[in-house]
Design an enzyme around this catalytic site. Structure first.
Site, mmCIF file in Angstrom:
data_model
loop_
_atom_site.group_PDB
_atom_site.id
_atom_site.type_symbol
_atom_site.label_atom_id
_atom_site.label_comp_id
_atom_site.label_asym_id
_atom_site.label_seq_id
_atom_site.Cartn_x
_atom_site.Cartn_y
_atom_site.Cartn_z
ATOM 1 C CD GLU A 184 17.660 -19.777 40.442
ATOM 2 O OE1 GLU A 184 17.294 -20.878 40.903
ATOM 3 O OE2 GLU A 184 17.130 -19.256 39.456
ATOM 4 C CE LYS A 226 18.832 -21.531 37.576
ATOM 5 N NZ LYS A 226 17.985 -22.689 37.299
HETATM 6 C C1 5MM Z 1 14.617 -18.129 37.479
HETATM 7 O O1 5MM Z 1 14.004 -19.362 37.404
HETATM 8 C C2 5MM Z 1 14.868 -20.495 37.309
HETATM 9 C C3 5MM Z 1 15.524 -20.579 35.956
HETATM 10 O O2 5MM Z 1 14.502 -20.560 34.983
HETATM 11 P P1 5MM Z 1 14.629 -19.581 33.734
HETATM 12 O O3 5MM Z 1 15.805 -20.071 32.943
HETATM 13 O O4 5MM Z 1 13.323 -19.788 33.026
HETATM 14 O O5 5MM Z 1 14.805 -18.183 34.256
HETATM 15 C C4 5MM Z 1 14.047 -21.749 37.575
HETATM 16 O O6 5MM Z 1 14.880 -22.826 37.927
HETATM 17 C C5 5MM Z 1 13.037 -21.491 38.663
HETATM 18 O O7 5MM Z 1 13.699 -21.285 39.874
HETATM 19 C C6 5MM Z 1 12.112 -22.678 38.715
HETATM 20 O O8 5MM Z 1 11.433 -22.769 37.483
HETATM 21 C C7 5MM Z 1 11.132 -22.626 39.862
HETATM 22 O O9 5MM Z 1 10.394 -21.442 39.777
HETATM 23 P P2 5MM Z 1 9.116 -21.242 40.728
HETATM 24 O O10 5MM Z 1 8.734 -19.793 40.471
HETATM 25 O O11 5MM Z 1 8.066 -22.161 40.242
HETATM 26 O O12 5MM Z 1 9.526 -21.496 42.115
#
Ligand code: 5MM
Length: 344
Positions: A184, A226
């Site tokens: 990602e 991703k």
């Molecule tokens: C970009 O964040 C990921 C996808 O979420 P969105 O669809 O809301 O953009 C998400 O998987 C993110 O990596 C996780 O929520 C973990 O985030 P944190 O900031 O808690 O490490």
């Protein structure tokens, strides 16, 4: 270059990756770290406690019929070890729903030394041991997120390389223990930049990521990418339309992502839930026959937020929140096939 014939371990990885990309479904990201989950709770006046986080994740995992649209779910370390209020482990609930479990394994972002305004994702120390434990618990895939900001003079080559190298090192360790790595690299939508600038940065980022994946001998058939969609910056006065976003995003991906990769599952990145669905749908309507990979979702906010806005920590709203969650999952499942009809 790796052998063209796959070993049986490699075949297992490709089978898992293909199951994650099955038609009409996508990936639910519910891997918010505690600080992120707490921040979202705080905005709605929900207590920022282990119990509240457990209740929210239980609500998600007990949503009737969730597995009709969700192939797999990304968990967080706290969540993968939790149980529902009736004592059943969350991993059992997932198995019952036919949803493949995965785990976020990065340790978050830190300032990149000598690169003001830029971040690098940490978490490689002891990663082999942590991945082995998660594999033994039943996880079938993992996730690591790198964050790339757009700004004056950034991203720098040093930031792109550091993040891509870490992603590739993580991916290698995942494949070693039989976990499919979700790779990602998120180019953030924060800022006043144009769609063209986002396209340029996303293309540069993905070039370095795939260069590093190749250098680390990653089996491309056994990863999921991703990425962000290519969007106008959130503060850009000119916001690109749905078809322009869809076409620009897929054109950037066609230039950078090898056809051996089985699937691309977008993050939502702060878009509204509806826009995320509509843009994914447009990509599948316009490019399904030309794109070599599946195009689906791996949304967190764009699936969870509308339901959390209904729940607000109140158990009496659980069923109503589950209905909204299912509606968003269904919308995105439809968008995965290019057959989503937005409400009129
Ligand atoms: C970009 O964040 C990921 C996808 O979420 P969105 O669809 O809301 O953009 C998400 O998987 C993110 O990596 C996780 O929520 C973990 O985030 P944190 O900031 O808690 O490490």
């Amino acid at each position: 270059m790796g052998a063209v014939e796959l070993t049986s371990a490699a075949r297992d990885l490709t089978t898992t990756a293909r199951m994650m990309m099955q038609a009409g479904k996508g990936i639910l990201a519910m891997d918010e770290s505690n600080p992120t989950a707490n921040r979202r709770f705080a905005k709605l006046g929900i207590p920022q406690t282990v119990d509240a986080r457990r209740a929210w994740r239980e609500l998600i995992l007990t949503t009737p019929g969730l597995g009709e649209y969700i192939s797999s779910a990304i968990l967080y370390d706290e969540t993968i070890r939790q149980t529902a209020s009736d004592g059943r482990p969350f991993l059992v609930l997932l198995a019952k729903a036919g949803i493949i479990p995965g785990i976020k394994v990065d340790a978050g972002t830190k300032d990149l030394a000598a690169h003001p305004g830029e971040k690098v994702t940490e978490g490689l120390d002891r990663l082999r041991e942590r991945l082995t434990e998660y594999r033994q618990m039943g996880a079938r895939f993992a996730k690591w997120r790198a964050v790339i900001a757009i700004g004056e003079g950034i991203p720098s080559p040093g930031c792109l390389l550091a993040n891509a190298h870490a992603l590739a090192r993580y991916a290698g360790l995942c494949q070693e223990v039989g976990l499919v790595p979700i790779v990602e690299p998120e180019v953030l939508m924060d800022g006043g930049h144009t769609l063209e600038r986002c396209a340029e940065v996303t293309e540069a980022t993905l070039h370095v990521v795939f260069d590093q994946l190749h250098a680390q001998r990653i089996l491309l058939e056994g990863i999921i990418l991703k990425p962000n969609m290519v969007l106008s910056g959130a503060d850009c006065p000119v916001q690109a339309g749905v078809e322009e976003v869809a076409d620009t995003t897929v054109k950037v991906l066609l230039r950078t992502v090898p056809a051996a990769v089985p699937g691309i599952a977008f993050l939502s990145g702060g878009q509204s839930a509806e826009m995320a669905s509509v843009r994914l749908n447009a990509m599948n309507v316009r490019w399904r026959d030309k794109a070599p990979w599946a195009l689906t979702f791996s949304f967190s906010r764009a699936i969870q937020q509308p339901a959390m806005d209904v729940w607000k920590g109140d158990a009496r709203q659980a069923s109503a929140a589950q209905a909204v969650l299912k509606q968003r999952a269904r919308a995105n499942g439809m968008a995965r096939g290019g057959v989503y009809q937005p409400p009129s």
